[in-house]
Design a protein around this motif. Structure first.
Motif, PDB file in Angstrom:
ATOM      1  N   HIS A  48       0.811  -1.224   0.000  1.00  0.00           N
ATOM      2  CA  HIS A  48       0.000   0.000   0.000  1.00  0.00           C
ATOM      3  C   HIS A  48       0.847   1.278   0.000  1.00  0.00           C
ATOM      4  O   HIS A  48       0.735   2.087  -0.932  1.00  0.00           O
ATOM      5  CB  HIS A  48      -0.995  -0.040   1.166  1.00  0.00           C
ATOM      6  N   HIS A  72       3.921   6.855   5.300  1.00  0.00           N
ATOM      7  CA  HIS A  72       2.739   7.548   5.827  1.00  0.00           C
ATOM      8  C   HIS A  72       1.933   6.750   6.850  1.00  0.00           C
ATOM      9  O   HIS A  72       1.233   7.325   7.669  1.00  0.00           O
ATOM     10  CB  HIS A  72       1.843   8.038   4.682  1.00  0.00           C
ATOM     11  N   ASP A  73       2.013   5.424   6.843  1.00  0.00           N
ATOM     12  CA  ASP A  73       1.239   4.643   7.814  1.00  0.00           C
ATOM     13  C   ASP A  73       2.090   4.059   8.935  1.00  0.00           C
ATOM     14  O   ASP A  73       1.578   3.343   9.793  1.00  0.00           O
ATOM     15  CB  ASP A  73       0.497   3.501   7.098  1.00  0.00           C
ATOM     16  N   ASP A 139      -3.161   8.338  -1.032  1.00  0.00           N
ATOM     17  CA  ASP A 139      -3.507   7.274  -0.083  1.00  0.00           C
ATOM     18  C   ASP A 139      -4.961   6.856  -0.294  1.00  0.00           C
ATOM     19  O   ASP A 139      -5.290   5.676  -0.406  1.00  0.00           O
ATOM     20  CB  ASP A 139      -3.286   7.820   1.336  1.00  0.00           C
TER      21      ASP A 139
END
Ligand code: MN
Length: 720
Positions: A48, A72-73, A139
């Motif tokens: 992802h 980002h996660d 995203d």
């Protein structure tokens, strides 16, 4: 899955100077942190962030943005911390990751129009850097592409709704058409699969009817005609998205029948001049549909979009929509803000036109900030004067910056504000004067018995809260006076053997006291402007004493006569009196300017003034209706002297009386009366009246007397 070297190659294509080591480290770090985590699809979770990074490279974003996409996660979903990210990847990337993490924590829950707009503002307000918003959009795009893997239909619906209400409009607002359309189309399929299906069926039917061949021939003819005019062009025939067809059908309440309802043609030419030239050729060849020509080149849309739009009855009598633009405009239309990232030829300098919507909102003119500066700083400080907070139900409340839970409560509902006793922000109890920040979830605790506190007015910032609190405080004061007035009146009536009956106070009766109704009459009594006894006498005139005359008017007249007889006409420097009422200073306590004082309404004599601590006042304790709240006028220098009364004890020695009068005289006092009250072998008690200016003057004299050995004790008189 994109390979590590592929990602680097993609960035290198538009930024040869990319820090490969940085990208590699972010790649490896994210892969390691997400480890064996998997997604709903069964893929490794790491796929992802990698895909999101891939989308960033399609938008030709800088290396910090690509790294942010990779990371980002990590903070939200793995053991990674911001501190670590800062240490490994530096301040800028840490700031961006933090921004995306915060943005991901808020959840949109309401489908109301106004809520959606507030929520979009919240997202913008929280995107302190435009790259934060771009990563968030990428995203969301990847999450939408993989939405079908999620099992729960409610969850899919919620994400789709959020996408269509919030993220697609945001993508449009910053001009990223490509992402906007894809987001909308996937969300549309989730939210309204039947509608999408019916449009698809219709499209297939039109295609089968030879639509595709028609499109080809239209493209061919347009290209030929424009070429004959000496213009080289690229022409694209493009099906409109299902969602935009659907929206148009809804908006115009029509079925789509014609090719023009589903197809749009784009003519791409080298420069602006050729755009107008090509337009002239098309308009010269085919009849135009009136009212459909739009020049977005000289007047770009607020998101920076530029193109010429027209609709003509084209080849084979098909009504067709044509957009004419340069390749640059085309890229802008697809990528918006991202199209102007700093890797364009010539250093990526832009004229800032594309950022008009941002400029308008930021009011750059006012802040004397140039668009270039804005681009350099990549700051996106929108709505900085507002905060957006959530109710426990997920409704979004927009408030001015500095707002507190009290403002929040009043914004939700007036009665909620009135009953507030406490507040929880993000689950924690906080003081009511705490300033709220973006994204706070605020839960108000209430109590039925709570009323607005006057203290709140000191920290609330919204007009609504202020007005509501003020109104309440005024109303409360009014009620207190009313209750007090009623109690006073009831007392007088009871003393005289009557019952209190509001029916007696007709409006005529009330008018006699210059009030409109019973409430006002009672407030008048409670606040001391109307005498309860006078009300009683007016109600039962037979109880009024015969001598002397008892009306307030006659009291005043009598007092005025006396005043004139004494030749004193100067108004007393006292506030809170009924104008014209006669005044006397009590002989018991001899009030002086500077003393705290009260007035007692004396039947037939006007008002007698006592010091607040005078013992005589005890005898008026049962008739509070006679008390007047008065005070000396401040800063008023009375030219007159006032009599102060002293009770003095001196030693019975030769010359002590002389010493006493010397001390008083030296301090500017003038003895007007002296009486020996008590005489013993060793001490004399005396009462001395002294002319002084005010209470401070008398205090000075007393202090000097106390410093004199012959004088044993000295005090102001407080009783008869
Ligand atoms: Mn994500």
């Amino acid at each position: 899955m994109i390979r590590q070297y592929e990602l680097i190659e993609r960035i290198k294509a538009y930024d040869p100077d990319v820090d490969e080591d940085l990208i590699n480290r972010a790649y490896v770090y994210a892969m390691k942190m997400h480890g064996a985590q998997t997604r709903a699809s069964g893929d490794l979770y790491f796929s992802h962030p990698l895909e999101v990074a891939g989308i960033m490279t399609e938008m030709k974003m800088d290396q910090a943005a690509v790294c942010t996409a990779l990371l980002h996660d990590t903070v939200e979903d793995t053991l990674a911390t911001l501190d670590e990210i800062k240490r490994l990847f530096g301040d800028e990337i840490c700031r961006l990751v933090d921004g995306v993490t915060k943005l991901s924590r808020i959840e949109f829950q309401s489908a109301q129009e106004k809520q959606a707009e507030n929520f979009r503002k919240l997202v913008l307000a929280m995107s302190s850097d435009i790259r934060v918003l771009l990563v968030k959009l990428a995203d969301r795009l990847h999450n939408m592409r993989t939405l079908h893997h999620i099992d729960k239909p409610e969850k899919r619906k919620r994400i789709a709704l959020e996408t269509i209400e919030i993220y697609a409009p945001l993508a449009e607002r910053i001009g990223i058409h490509r992402i906007k359309e894809e987001l909308e189309d996937i969300a549309f399929g989730e939210l309204n699969p039947e509608a999408r299906e019916s449009i698809l069926t219709r499209l297939n039917f039109l295609r089968a009817e030879g639509g595709e061949a028609v499109v080809e021939s239209i493209i061919g003819e347009l290209k030929k005609k424009i070429g004959e005019a000496g213009i080289k062009s690229d022409i694209l025939g493009r099906e409109k998205t299902r969602y935009s067809i659907w929206k148009k059908m809804q908006r115009k309440n029509i079925a789509f029948e014609q090719l023009s309802d589903i197809m749009a043609f784009r003519v791409i030419v080298a420069d602006i001049q050729e755009c107008y030239h090509a337009l002239g050729v098309i308009h010269g060849l085919y009849p135009t549909v009136p009212g459909r020509f739009k020049d977005y080149i000289s007047l770009p849309k607020s998101n920076g979009y530029r193109s010429l739009h027209t609709t003509v009855i084209g080849p084979e009598n098909h009504r067709i929509e044509i957009q004419i633009r340069t390749p640059e405009m085309h890229e802008e239309a697809e990528l918006g803000v991202a199209a102007h990232w700093s890797y364009k030829e010539g250093g990526g300098k832009t004229d800032g036109r594309q950022y008009r919507w941002l400029r308008e909102l930021m009011d750059i003119v006012e802040h004397a900030q140039k668009p270039e500066e804005f681009l350099e700083n990549t700051k996106l400080e929108l709505y900085q004067d507002q905060v957006f907070c959530f109710t426990p139900n997920g409704d979004l409340i927009a408030l001015p910056r500095g707002a507190t839970p009290i403002d929040f409560a009043y914004a939700v509902h007036s009665t909620l504000g009135d009953k507030t006793v406490g507040a929880k922000v993000n689950g924690r109890i906080i003081p009511l004067n705490t300033q709220l920040v973006n994204g706070d979830q605020v839960e108000i605790t209430t109590s039925k018995s709570q009323t607005p506190s006057p203290n709140w007015e000191r920290f609330v910032v919204t007009g609504k809260a202020k007005a509501r609190i003020r109104r309440f405080v005024r109303q409360q004061q009014h009620e207190e006076y009313m209750n007090l007035g009623k109690a006073m009146l009831q007392k007088v009536l009871k003393q005289e053997g009557y019952d209190y009956n509001e029916k007696n106070f007709t409006s005529d009766f009330c008018h006699g006291f210059k009030t409109n109704n019973v409430d006002e009459l009672l407030v008048g009594i409670g606040s001391g402007h109307i005498s309860s006894r006078e009300v009683f006498y007016t109600l039962h005139p037979d109880h009024r004493p015969k001598e002397p005359p008892q009306t307030i008017q006659s009291m005043i007249e009598t007092a005025e006569k006396k005043t004139h007889q004494k030749g004193k006409s100067a108004p007393m420097p006292i506030k809170g009196l009924i104008p014209g009422m006669a005044l006397h200073f009590a002989r018991c306590c001899h009030p002086l300017p500077g003393d705290r004082i009260v007035g007692i309404v004396m039947t037939g004599k006007g008002v007698t003034i006592h010091t607040i601590d005078c013992e005589t006042l005890e005898s008026f304790a049962d008739t509070p209706e006679r008390w007047l709240d008065i005070a000396w006028e401040e800063g008023e220098d009375s030219p007159e002297s006032h009599v102060g009364r002293l009770i003095v004890t001196i030693a019975n020695t030769p010359g002590s009386l002389g010493t006493l009068s010397t001390v008083i005289g030296k301090n500017g006092g003038n003895i007007t009366n002296l009486k020996i009250v008590n005489r013993s072998l060793d001490f004399w008690d005396m009462m001395i009246d002294v002319y002084v200016r005010d209470s401070k003057h008398l205090s000075d004299i007393i202090a000097s007397m106390r410093a004199t050995p012959e004088i044993t004790a000295v005090n102001r008189a407080r009783s008869r």
